[in-house]
Motif scaffolding. Structure first.
Motif, PDB file in Angstrom:
ATOM      1  N   PHE A 236      -3.663  -0.784  13.122  1.00  0.00           N
ATOM      2  CA  PHE A 236      -2.709  -1.289  12.146  1.00  0.00           C
ATOM      3  C   PHE A 236      -1.297  -0.760  12.347  1.00  0.00           C
ATOM      4  O   PHE A 236      -0.441  -0.943  11.498  1.00  0.00           O
ATOM      5  N   GLY A 237      -1.024  -0.104  13.446  1.00  0.00           N
ATOM      6  CA  GLY A 237       0.319   0.396  13.727  1.00  0.00           C
ATOM      7  C   GLY A 237       0.596   1.706  13.013  1.00  0.00           C
ATOM      8  O   GLY A 237      -0.168   2.177  12.180  1.00  0.00           O
TER       9      GLY A 237
ATOM     10  N   TYR B 232      -0.996   2.234   4.565  1.00  0.00           N
ATOM     11  CA  TYR B 232      -2.406   2.498   4.300  1.00  0.00           C
ATOM     12  C   TYR B 232      -2.706   3.984   4.481  1.00  0.00           C
ATOM     13  O   TYR B 232      -2.197   4.625   5.397  1.00  0.00           O
ATOM     14  N   SER B 233      -3.564   4.496   3.601  1.00  0.00           N
ATOM     15  CA  SER B 233      -3.895   5.918   3.694  1.00  0.00           C
ATOM     16  C   SER B 233      -4.928   6.197   4.787  1.00  0.00           C
ATOM     17  O   SER B 233      -4.916   7.260   5.393  1.00  0.00           O
TER      18      SER B 233
ATOM     19  N   GLU C 237      -9.163   1.573   4.157  1.00  0.00           N
ATOM     20  CA  GLU C 237      -8.296   0.840   3.219  1.00  0.00           C
ATOM     21  C   GLU C 237      -7.548  -0.291   3.934  1.00  0.00           C
ATOM     22  O   GLU C 237      -7.412  -1.395   3.405  1.00  0.00           O
ATOM     23  N   ALA C 238      -7.080  -0.019   5.138  1.00  0.00           N
ATOM     24  CA  ALA C 238      -6.364  -1.038   5.904  1.00  0.00           C
ATOM     25  C   ALA C 238      -7.285  -2.207   6.254  1.00  0.00           C
ATOM     26  O   ALA C 238      -6.877  -3.365   6.192  1.00  0.00           O
ATOM     27  N   GLU C 239      -8.533  -1.917   6.605  1.00  0.00           N
ATOM     28  CA  GLU C 239      -9.491  -2.978   6.915  1.00  0.00           C
ATOM     29  C   GLU C 239      -9.761  -3.848   5.695  1.00  0.00           C
ATOM     30  O   GLU C 239      -9.872  -5.069   5.805  1.00  0.00           O
ATOM     31  N   GLU C 240      -9.874  -3.226   4.520  1.00  0.00           N
ATOM     32  CA  GLU C 240     -10.138  -3.985   3.302  1.00  0.00           C
ATOM     33  C   GLU C 240      -8.957  -4.880   2.933  1.00  0.00           C
ATOM     34  O   GLU C 240      -9.140  -6.009   2.493  1.00  0.00           O
ATOM     35  N   ASN C 241      -7.738  -4.400   3.123  1.00  0.00           N
ATOM     36  CA  ASN C 241      -6.554  -5.155   2.713  1.00  0.00           C
ATOM     37  C   ASN C 241      -6.143  -6.230   3.715  1.00  0.00           C
ATOM     38  O   ASN C 241      -5.526  -7.217   3.340  1.00  0.00           O
ATOM     39  N   THR C 242      -6.436  -6.044   4.995  1.00  0.00           N
ATOM     40  CA  THR C 242      -5.983  -7.008   6.001  1.00  0.00           C
ATOM     41  C   THR C 242      -7.080  -7.962   6.438  1.00  0.00           C
ATOM     42  O   THR C 242      -6.791  -9.003   7.004  1.00  0.00           O
ATOM     43  N   GLY C 243      -8.323  -7.626   6.235  1.00  0.00           N
ATOM     44  CA  GLY C 243      -9.418  -8.486   6.677  1.00  0.00           C
ATOM     45  C   GLY C 243      -9.828  -8.258   8.120  1.00  0.00           C
ATOM     46  O   GLY C 243     -10.713  -8.942   8.626  1.00  0.00           O
ATOM     47  N   ILE C 244      -9.174  -7.323   8.799  1.00  0.00           N
ATOM     48  CA  ILE C 244      -9.551  -7.009  10.177  1.00  0.00           C
ATOM     49  C   ILE C 244     -10.721  -6.037  10.137  1.00  0.00           C
ATOM     50  O   ILE C 244     -10.684  -5.029   9.444  1.00  0.00           O
ATOM     51  N   ARG C 245     -11.784  -6.353  10.875  1.00  0.00           N
ATOM     52  CA  ARG C 245     -12.968  -5.489  10.887  1.00  0.00           C
ATOM     53  C   ARG C 245     -13.213  -4.970  12.293  1.00  0.00           C
ATOM     54  O   ARG C 245     -12.954  -5.654  13.277  1.00  0.00           O
ATOM     55  N   ARG C 246     -13.747  -3.781  12.353  1.00  0.00           N
ATOM     56  CA  ARG C 246     -14.107  -3.196  13.638  1.00  0.00           C
ATOM     57  C   ARG C 246     -15.615  -3.040  13.704  1.00  0.00           C
ATOM     58  O   ARG C 246     -16.267  -2.791  12.703  1.00  0.00           O
ATOM     59  N   THR C 247     -16.152  -3.166  14.883  1.00  0.00           N
ATOM     60  CA  THR C 247     -17.566  -2.886  15.086  1.00  0.00           C
ATOM     61  C   THR C 247     -17.674  -1.615  15.907  1.00  0.00           C
ATOM     62  O   THR C 247     -16.936  -1.419  16.867  1.00  0.00           O
TER      63      THR C 247
END
Length: 80
Positions: free
Chosen positions: A29-30, A35-36, A40-50
């Protein structure tokens, strides 16, 4: 005897090849975001990691199939 030695060497090579997943943490996310943490960043942006993708089983399967194909060709060509 030579065929058996080549067959055992091919199996040893195919079993010893394992792919390790990357160990370095990626900053998705740069650095200038609000984002803390990554969750939190994944929840707000919709980007998911596996995490922990199964790379090694697929690699071993392909090597095994390739070895079987080569072994079949060798056996068929030596019977002529």
């Amino acid at each position: 005897m030579k065929k058996v030695a080549i067959f055992l060497a091919a199996i040893a090579v195919s079993v010893s090849v394992l792919a390790d997943p990357p160990t370095k943490e990626i900053n998705w996310f740069g650095s200038g975001t609000d984002y803390s943490d990554d969750k939190e960043a994944e929840e707000n942006t919709g980007i998911r990691r596996t995490k922990g993708a199964p790379i090694a089983p697929a690699t071993l399967l392909l090597l095994g199939l390739g070895g079987a194909a080569v072994g079949t060709k060798v056996v068929r060509n030596t019977k002529k």
